[in-house]
Write a protein that holds these residues in place. Structure first.
Motif, PDB file in Angstrom:
ATOM      1  N   ASN A 111       0.827  -1.201   0.000  1.00 29.92           N
ATOM      2  CA  ASN A 111       0.000   0.000   0.000  1.00 29.92           C
ATOM      3  C   ASN A 111       0.867   1.259   0.000  1.00 29.92           C
ATOM      4  N   ILE A 112       1.937   1.249   0.797  1.00 31.57           N
ATOM      5  CA  ILE A 112       2.844   2.398   0.832  1.00 31.57           C
ATOM      6  C   ILE A 112       3.502   2.602  -0.529  1.00 31.57           C
ATOM      7  N   ARG A 113       3.900   1.512  -1.174  1.00 30.74           N
ATOM      8  CA  ARG A 113       4.499   1.655  -2.507  1.00 30.74           C
ATOM      9  C   ARG A 113       3.501   2.249  -3.496  1.00 30.74           C
ATOM     10  N   GLN A 114       2.245   1.844  -3.396  1.00 30.18           N
ATOM     11  CA  GLN A 114       1.225   2.418  -4.277  1.00 30.18           C
ATOM     12  C   GLN A 114       1.036   3.908  -4.011  1.00 30.18           C
ATOM     13  N   SER A 115       1.291   4.332  -2.769  1.00 25.51           N
ATOM     14  CA  SER A 115       1.063   5.739  -2.423  1.00 25.51           C
ATOM     15  C   SER A 115       2.003   6.681  -3.167  1.00 25.51           C
ATOM     16  N   ALA A 116       3.089   6.150  -3.735  1.00 25.28           N
ATOM     17  CA  ALA A 116       3.984   6.991  -4.536  1.00 25.28           C
ATOM     18  C   ALA A 116       3.237   7.627  -5.705  1.00 25.28           C
ATOM     19  N   ASN A 117       2.174   6.979  -6.163  1.00 17.70           N
ATOM     20  CA  ASN A 117       1.378   7.520  -7.263  1.00 17.70           C
ATOM     21  C   ASN A 117       0.575   8.752  -6.857  1.00 17.70           C
ATOM     22  N   TYR A 118       0.541   9.052  -5.554  1.00 19.14           N
ATOM     23  CA  TYR A 118      -0.280  10.152  -5.054  1.00 19.14           C
ATOM     24  C   TYR A 118       0.547  11.342  -4.570  1.00 19.14           C
ATOM     25  N   LEU A 119       1.868  11.298  -4.775  1.00 20.93           N
ATOM     26  CA  LEU A 119       2.680  12.464  -4.436  1.00 20.93           C
ATOM     27  C   LEU A 119       2.237  13.685  -5.242  1.00 20.93           C
ATOM     28  N   THR A 120       1.804  13.439  -6.460  1.00 24.33           N
ATOM     29  CA  THR A 120       1.289  14.531  -7.286  1.00 24.33           C
ATOM     30  C   THR A 120       0.095  15.201  -6.613  1.00 24.33           C
ATOM     31  N   CYS A 121      -0.762  14.405  -5.984  1.00 27.21           N
ATOM     32  CA  CYS A 121      -1.949  14.953  -5.320  1.00 27.21           C
ATOM     33  C   CYS A 121      -1.548  15.844  -4.149  1.00 27.21           C
ATOM     34  N   ASP A 122      -0.583  15.384  -3.357  1.00 26.87           N
ATOM     35  CA  ASP A 122      -0.104  16.199  -2.238  1.00 26.87           C
ATOM     36  C   ASP A 122       0.537  17.491  -2.739  1.00 26.87           C
ATOM     37  N   THR A 123       1.226  17.402  -3.875  1.00 27.83           N
ATOM     38  CA  THR A 123       1.845  18.596  -4.451  1.00 27.83           C
ATOM     39  C   THR A 123       0.785  19.581  -4.922  1.00 27.83           C
ATOM     40  N   LEU A 124      -0.258  19.073  -5.552  1.00 27.13           N
ATOM     41  CA  LEU A 124      -1.370  19.933  -5.974  1.00 27.13           C
ATOM     42  C   LEU A 124      -1.978  20.673  -4.792  1.00 27.13           C
ATOM     43  N   ALA A 125      -2.120  19.966  -3.666  1.00 23.87           N
ATOM     44  CA  ALA A 125      -2.698  20.595  -2.484  1.00 23.87           C
ATOM     45  C   ALA A 125      -1.838  21.766  -2.017  1.00 23.87           C
ATOM     46  N   LEU A 126      -0.517  21.612  -2.087  1.00 22.88           N
ATOM     47  CA  LEU A 126       0.376  22.699  -1.693  1.00 22.88           C
ATOM     48  C   LEU A 126       0.324  23.865  -2.675  1.00 22.88           C
ATOM     49  N   LEU A 127       0.127  23.560  -3.956  1.00 24.38           N
ATOM     50  CA  LEU A 127       0.125  24.600  -4.987  1.00 24.38           C
ATOM     51  C   LEU A 127      -1.209  25.318  -5.115  1.00 24.38           C
ATOM     52  N   GLN A 128      -2.223  24.845  -4.413  1.00 25.37           N
ATOM     53  CA  GLN A 128      -3.577  25.335  -4.642  1.00 25.37           C
ATOM     54  C   GLN A 128      -3.685  26.851  -4.518  1.00 25.37           C
ATOM     55  N   HIS A 129      -3.043  27.426  -3.512  1.00 25.32           N
ATOM     56  CA  HIS A 129      -3.126  28.876  -3.307  1.00 25.32           C
ATOM     57  C   HIS A 129      -1.752  29.536  -3.425  1.00 25.32           C
ATOM     58  N   ALA A 130      -0.818  28.850  -4.053  1.00 23.28           N
ATOM     59  CA  ALA A 130       0.558  29.343  -4.092  1.00 23.28           C
ATOM     60  C   ALA A 130       0.842  30.125  -5.365  1.00 23.28           C
ATOM     61  N   LYS A 131       1.770  31.056  -5.256  1.00 19.97           N
ATOM     62  CA  LYS A 131       2.295  31.760  -6.415  1.00 19.97           C
ATOM     63  C   LYS A 131       3.494  30.979  -6.930  1.00 19.97           C
ATOM     64  N   VAL A 132       3.384  30.481  -8.160  1.00 17.16           N
ATOM     65  CA  VAL A 132       4.442  29.664  -8.755  1.00 17.16           C
ATOM     66  C   VAL A 132       5.453  30.568  -9.446  1.00 17.16           C
ATOM     67  N   SER A 133       6.748  30.240  -9.312  1.00 16.78           N
ATOM     68  CA  SER A 133       7.812  31.082  -9.852  1.00 16.78           C
ATOM     69  C   SER A 133       8.622  30.349 -10.909  1.00 16.78           C
ATOM     70  N   LEU A 134       9.366  31.126 -11.686  1.00 15.36           N
ATOM     71  CA  LEU A 134      10.273  30.571 -12.680  1.00 15.36           C
ATOM     72  C   LEU A 134      11.456  29.884 -12.007  1.00 15.36           C
ATOM     73  N   PRO A 135      11.878  28.727 -12.520  1.00 17.61           N
ATOM     74  CA  PRO A 135      13.152  28.170 -12.063  1.00 17.61           C
ATOM     75  C   PRO A 135      14.291  29.094 -12.480  1.00 17.61           C
ATOM     76  N   VAL A 136      15.349  29.101 -11.712  1.00 10.69           N
ATOM     77  CA  VAL A 136      16.481  29.983 -11.984  1.00 10.69           C
ATOM     78  C   VAL A 136      17.404  29.321 -13.000  1.00 10.69           C
ATOM     79  N   ALA A 137      17.617  29.967 -14.122  1.00 11.57           N
ATOM     80  CA  ALA A 137      18.488  29.419 -15.158  1.00 11.57           C
ATOM     81  C   ALA A 137      19.891  29.201 -14.607  1.00 11.57           C
ATOM     82  N   GLY A 138      20.434  28.008 -14.843  1.00 10.47           N
ATOM     83  CA  GLY A 138      21.786  27.702 -14.412  1.00 10.47           C
ATOM     84  C   GLY A 138      21.906  27.212 -12.986  1.00 10.47           C
ATOM     85  N   GLN A 139      20.813  27.221 -12.234  1.00 11.38           N
ATOM     86  CA  GLN A 139      20.870  26.752 -10.846  1.00 11.38           C
ATOM     87  C   GLN A 139      20.903  25.229 -10.809  1.00 11.38           C
TER      88      GLN A 139
END
Length: 208
Positions: free
Chosen positions: A71-99
């Motif tokens: 079950n824990i191994r299957q949960s790797a498929n849901y990291l995207t969902c947790d990421t979406l939850a964090l991004l829901q009200h966030a301001k997304v920024s450009l990655p820094v070129a060369g970093q």
């Protein structure tokens, strides 16, 4: 900004910066129909099951994942969902070129700040991946991987976003931590608040 809008903005920003190459896998993970995509089912201690982001995030509000290794191994498929939850009200920024984000994670992230199977290897003199006994780290622009005879461990930067609303970009990082033998596996979304490359950074588990 809702979750779908944040994801679309992130993809647009990445396309606009050709000097920074994020993995094709990352691009596939952040798709407009993310919340409704059917995934391998996971079970919760409450008895609930989930097979998409909406069901998963709803069940997670009142329960935790059932703790068997499959079950824990299957949960790797849901990291995207947790990421979406964090991004829901966030301001997304450009990655820094060369970093070189993978190198920064290897050299600056204090592994003692979050639970992992590496804990027993760490002390006051060794607390980053670059300080551990195996110097042959695998690095890319956004990933650092560490492997021994016993385990595979990796950190991958997935998004830059002001997740905590303080006006400074945070790093959203995926952790994969797997034993090569036995029944241990863990997959987590880590949040590095206000990182400053060159200084020691710590990570939190925002979805716990």
């Amino acid at each position: 900004m809702d979750g779908s809008h944040a994801v679309l903005v992130l993809l647009l920003l990445l396309v606009m910066v050709p000097t920074v190459t994020w993995s094709e896998q990352t691009d596939r993970l952040f798709s407009p129909d993310l919340a409704s995509v059917t995934r391998p089912p996971v079970r919760f201690a409450s008895g609930a099951t989930a097979s998409n982001c909406e069901q998963y995030l709803q069940a997670k509000r009142t329960s935790v994942l059932a703790e068997d290794v499959n079950n824990i191994r299957q949960s790797a498929n849901y990291l995207t969902c947790d990421t979406l939850a964090l991004l829901q009200h966030a301001k997304v920024s450009l990655p820094v070129a060369g970093q070189d984000y993978g190198k920064v994670l290897a050299e600056s992230l204090d592994l003692r700040s979050f639970p992992s199977s590496l804990a027993q290897m760490l002390d006051d003199n060794r607390y980053t991946l670059s300080q551990l006994d195996n110097p042959a780290l695998q690095l890319s622009n956004e990933v650092v991987s560490y492997s021994t005879d016993e385990l595979n461990f990796s950190l991958q930067l997935m998004a830059l976003a002001d997740a905590d609303g303080d006006g400074v970009d945070d790093w959203i990082v995926w952790m994969s931590d797997e034993a090569k033998e036995g029944n241990y596996a863990d997959y987590e979304v880590l949040l590095i608040h206000d990182p400053q490359p060159g200084k020691v950074m710590t990570a939190a588990l925002p979805n716990h």
